[in-house]
Motif scaffolding. Structure first.
Motif, PDB file in Angstrom:
ATOM      1  N   THR A 105       6.605   4.135  12.018  1.00  0.00           N
ATOM      2  CA  THR A 105       5.744   4.658  13.073  1.00  0.00           C
ATOM      3  C   THR A 105       4.301   4.812  12.595  1.00  0.00           C
ATOM      4  OG1 THR A 105       7.632   5.916  13.895  1.00  0.00           O
ATOM      5  CG2 THR A 105       5.454   6.532  14.735  1.00  0.00           C
ATOM      6  N   GLY A 106       3.375   4.270  13.366  1.00  0.00           N
ATOM      7  CA  GLY A 106       1.958   4.414  13.064  1.00  0.00           C
ATOM      8  C   GLY A 106       1.404   3.379  12.109  1.00  0.00           C
ATOM      9  N   ASP A 110      -4.714  -2.382   9.416  1.00  0.00           N
ATOM     10  CA  ASP A 110      -6.057  -1.823   9.284  1.00  0.00           C
ATOM     11  C   ASP A 110      -6.061  -0.448   8.627  1.00  0.00           C
ATOM     12  OD1 ASP A 110      -7.151  -4.070  10.399  1.00  0.00           O
ATOM     13  OD2 ASP A 110      -7.367  -3.222  12.411  1.00  0.00           O
ATOM     14  N   GLU A 111      -4.908   0.208   8.577  1.00  0.00           N
ATOM     15  CA  GLU A 111      -4.828   1.499   7.875  1.00  0.00           C
ATOM     16  C   GLU A 111      -5.080   1.332   6.378  1.00  0.00           C
ATOM     17  OE1 GLU A 111      -4.469   4.526   9.092  1.00  0.00           O
ATOM     18  OE2 GLU A 111      -4.236   3.913  11.182  1.00  0.00           O
ATOM     19  N   PHE A 112      -4.989   0.101   5.892  1.00  0.00           N
ATOM     20  CA  PHE A 112      -5.220  -0.194   4.477  1.00  0.00           C
ATOM     21  C   PHE A 112      -6.565  -0.894   4.266  1.00  0.00           C
ATOM     22  CE2 PHE A 112      -0.756   0.543   4.882  1.00  0.00           C
ATOM     23  CZ  PHE A 112      -0.338   1.073   3.669  1.00  0.00           C
ATOM     24  N   ASP A 189       5.014   0.305   1.664  1.00  0.00           N
ATOM     25  CA  ASP A 189       4.254   1.426   1.107  1.00  0.00           C
ATOM     26  C   ASP A 189       4.110   2.547   2.144  1.00  0.00           C
ATOM     27  OD1 ASP A 189       3.932  -0.300  -1.033  1.00  0.00           O
ATOM     28  OD2 ASP A 189       1.873  -0.828  -0.541  1.00  0.00           O
ATOM     29  N   TRP A 190       3.784   2.147   3.371  1.00  0.00           N
ATOM     30  CA  TRP A 190       3.618   3.120   4.452  1.00  0.00           C
ATOM     31  C   TRP A 190       4.888   3.942   4.640  1.00  0.00           C
ATOM     32  CZ3 TRP A 190      -0.535   4.468   7.439  1.00  0.00           C
ATOM     33  CH2 TRP A 190      -0.294   5.161   8.626  1.00  0.00           C
ATOM     34  N   GLN A 191       6.020   3.271   4.637  1.00  0.00           N
ATOM     35  CA  GLN A 191       7.298   3.945   4.859  1.00  0.00           C
ATOM     36  C   GLN A 191       7.733   4.804   3.671  1.00  0.00           C
ATOM     37  OE1 GLN A 191       8.931  -0.064   6.256  1.00  0.00           O
ATOM     38  NE2 GLN A 191      10.257   1.362   7.341  1.00  0.00           N
ATOM     39  N   MET A 192       7.212   4.482   2.490  1.00  0.00           N
ATOM     40  CA  MET A 192       7.608   5.224   1.290  1.00  0.00           C
ATOM     41  C   MET A 192       6.628   6.345   0.930  1.00  0.00           C
ATOM     42  SD  MET A 192      10.432   3.770   0.785  1.00  0.00           S
ATOM     43  CE  MET A 192      10.952   4.562  -0.737  1.00  0.00           C
ATOM     44  N   GLY A 193       5.615   6.559   1.787  1.00  0.00           N
ATOM     45  CA  GLY A 193       4.732   7.694   1.545  1.00  0.00           C
ATOM     46  C   GLY A 193       3.258   7.446   1.739  1.00  0.00           C
ATOM     47  N   SER A 195       1.675   6.618   4.246  1.00  0.00           N
ATOM     48  CA  SER A 195       1.180   7.115   5.541  1.00  0.00           C
ATOM     49  C   SER A 195       0.460   8.449   5.378  1.00  0.00           C
ATOM     50  CB  SER A 195       2.342   7.275   6.528  1.00  0.00           C
ATOM     51  OG  SER A 195       3.302   8.193   6.032  1.00  0.00           O
ATOM     52  N   ARG A 196       0.741   9.164   4.302  1.00  0.00           N
ATOM     53  CA  ARG A 196       0.113  10.467   4.059  1.00  0.00           C
ATOM     54  C   ARG A 196      -1.048  10.390   3.062  1.00  0.00           C
ATOM     55  NH1 ARG A 196       5.589  11.215   3.919  1.00  0.00           N
ATOM     56  NH2 ARG A 196       5.621  11.351   1.634  1.00  0.00           N
ATOM     57  N   TRP A 197      -1.374   9.194   2.592  1.00  0.00           N
ATOM     58  CA  TRP A 197      -2.458   9.032   1.627  1.00  0.00           C
ATOM     59  C   TRP A 197      -3.815   9.071   2.310  1.00  0.00           C
ATOM     60  CZ3 TRP A 197      -0.778   4.142  -1.610  1.00  0.00           C
ATOM     61  CH2 TRP A 197       0.361   4.449  -2.369  1.00  0.00           C
ATOM     62  N   THR A 198      -4.842   9.207   1.471  1.00  0.00           N
ATOM     63  CA  THR A 198      -6.200   9.026   1.965  1.00  0.00           C
ATOM     64  C   THR A 198      -6.441   7.545   2.267  1.00  0.00           C
ATOM     65  OG1 THR A 198      -7.139   8.636  -0.232  1.00  0.00           O
ATOM     66  CG2 THR A 198      -6.995  10.943   0.520  1.00  0.00           C
ATOM     67  N   LYS A 199      -7.422   7.273   3.097  1.00  0.00           N
ATOM     68  CA  LYS A 199      -7.747   5.882   3.420  1.00  0.00           C
ATOM     69  C   LYS A 199      -8.153   5.131   2.152  1.00  0.00           C
ATOM     70  CE  LYS A 199      -8.639   2.564   6.469  1.00  0.00           C
ATOM     71  NZ  LYS A 199      -9.694   2.714   7.492  1.00  0.00           N
ATOM     72  N   GLY A 200      -8.900   5.796   1.257  1.00  0.00           N
ATOM     73  CA  GLY A 200      -9.335   5.134   0.033  1.00  0.00           C
ATOM     74  C   GLY A 200      -8.179   4.702  -0.845  1.00  0.00           C
TER      75      GLY A 200
END
Length: 271
Positions: A105-106, A110-112, A189-193, A195-200
């Motif tokens: 989800t989400g 572009d989130e990366f 990566d998104w599914q393993m955590g 998604s909660r990281w900073t954009k950088g």
């Protein structure tokens, strides 16, 4: 024709037949000795395996073992073959944490950050005036041809693809024939955590040469966002190296893998 002339003609015919038989034997013996049976040649498996082979064994070329390339700045993905190095690989994999794969989800590419940005923070090759894709092609390619007037934009190269074990002669006019694989896929990566990281931090893992390898385009497409429990490079020689590279990325970014993926990674290095 007299009786004598007929006898001489018969003797000449006999000598001709014997000469032809001898000539045929001379040709046949070396062919048999060398095993040159055309149908058999096409059945030879160059991997040395019996059925289900992964194609020609990879030529490591100028590729470097991941154990000797902890920051990803050296080219390729050379096979890990010695028992000692495979043990080092397993020790590295053992340090990787595990967790269940979360929802997608989400997720959005572009989130990366946009592909392929030159300004990702805290990664090699960043801010050098050349985008990440060209940096990686330059790192791993040989016989490189640049666009006229540029020392960055690559128009052609030769790539020893670690995933297939084949040599690819690439031209930019057929750009997708070579793609840059995220060893730990961004969706994974998104599914393993992530998604909660900073954009950088997400921009960093997306452009970190440790997590990037130029490979055969169709194989990269087939991999999609799979972990090693569900997809592996067809070239069996580099599978332990592939597992070690995943572990290196996982440990650098404190990003876990699934239990099934970790188990498969250990198996690939003999664990």
């Amino acid at each position: 024709m007299t009786r004598g002339e007929r006898a001489r003609l018969d003797r000449d015919r006999d000598r001709g037949r014997r000469a032809l038989a001898v000539a045929a034997l001379v040709v046949a013996v070396p062919l048999a000795a060398s095993g040159c049976k055309g149908d058999d040649l096409s059945a030879v498996d160059p991997t040395g395996s019996k059925g289900g082979g992964s194609g020609p064994a990879a030529n490591d070329g100028h590729a470097v073992s991941p154990l000797d390339n902890p920051d990803g700045t050296k080219p390729g993905l050379a096979a890990i073959t010695s028992s000692g190095d495979r043990a080092k690989g397993r020790a590295l994999i053992e340090k990787v944490d595990t967790k269940g794969r979360g929802p997608k989800t989400g997720y959005d590419r572009d989130e990366f950050g946009y592909a392929w940005m030159d300004g990702a923070p805290d990664v090699p090759f960043a801010h050098n005036g050349c985008d990440t894709r060209n940096d990686l092609l330059k790192r791993d390619g040989q016989d490189i041809g640049y666009r006229s007037g540029s020392n960055c934009v690559i128009m052609s190269l030769t790539l020893d693809d670690p995933y297939s074990g084949k040599t690819i002669h690439w031209k930019k006019s057929h750009a997708t024939a070579v793609q840059i694989d995220h060893v730990m896929p961004l969706s994974y990566d998104w599914q393993m955590g992530a998604s909660r990281w900073t954009k950088g931090k997400r921009e960093s893992i997306a452009n970190d040469p440790l997590n990037l390898i130029p490979v055969d385009g169709p194989l990269n497409g087939a991999k999609s966002d799979s972990g090693p429990a569900s997809w592996l490079p067809p070239n069996k020689r580099v599978r332990c190296s592939y597992a070690v590279r995943i572990a290196q990325v996982s440990l650098k970014y404190e990003l876990p893998v699934t239990s099934a993926d970790k188990q498969k990674m250990l198996e690939l290095c003999g664990g």
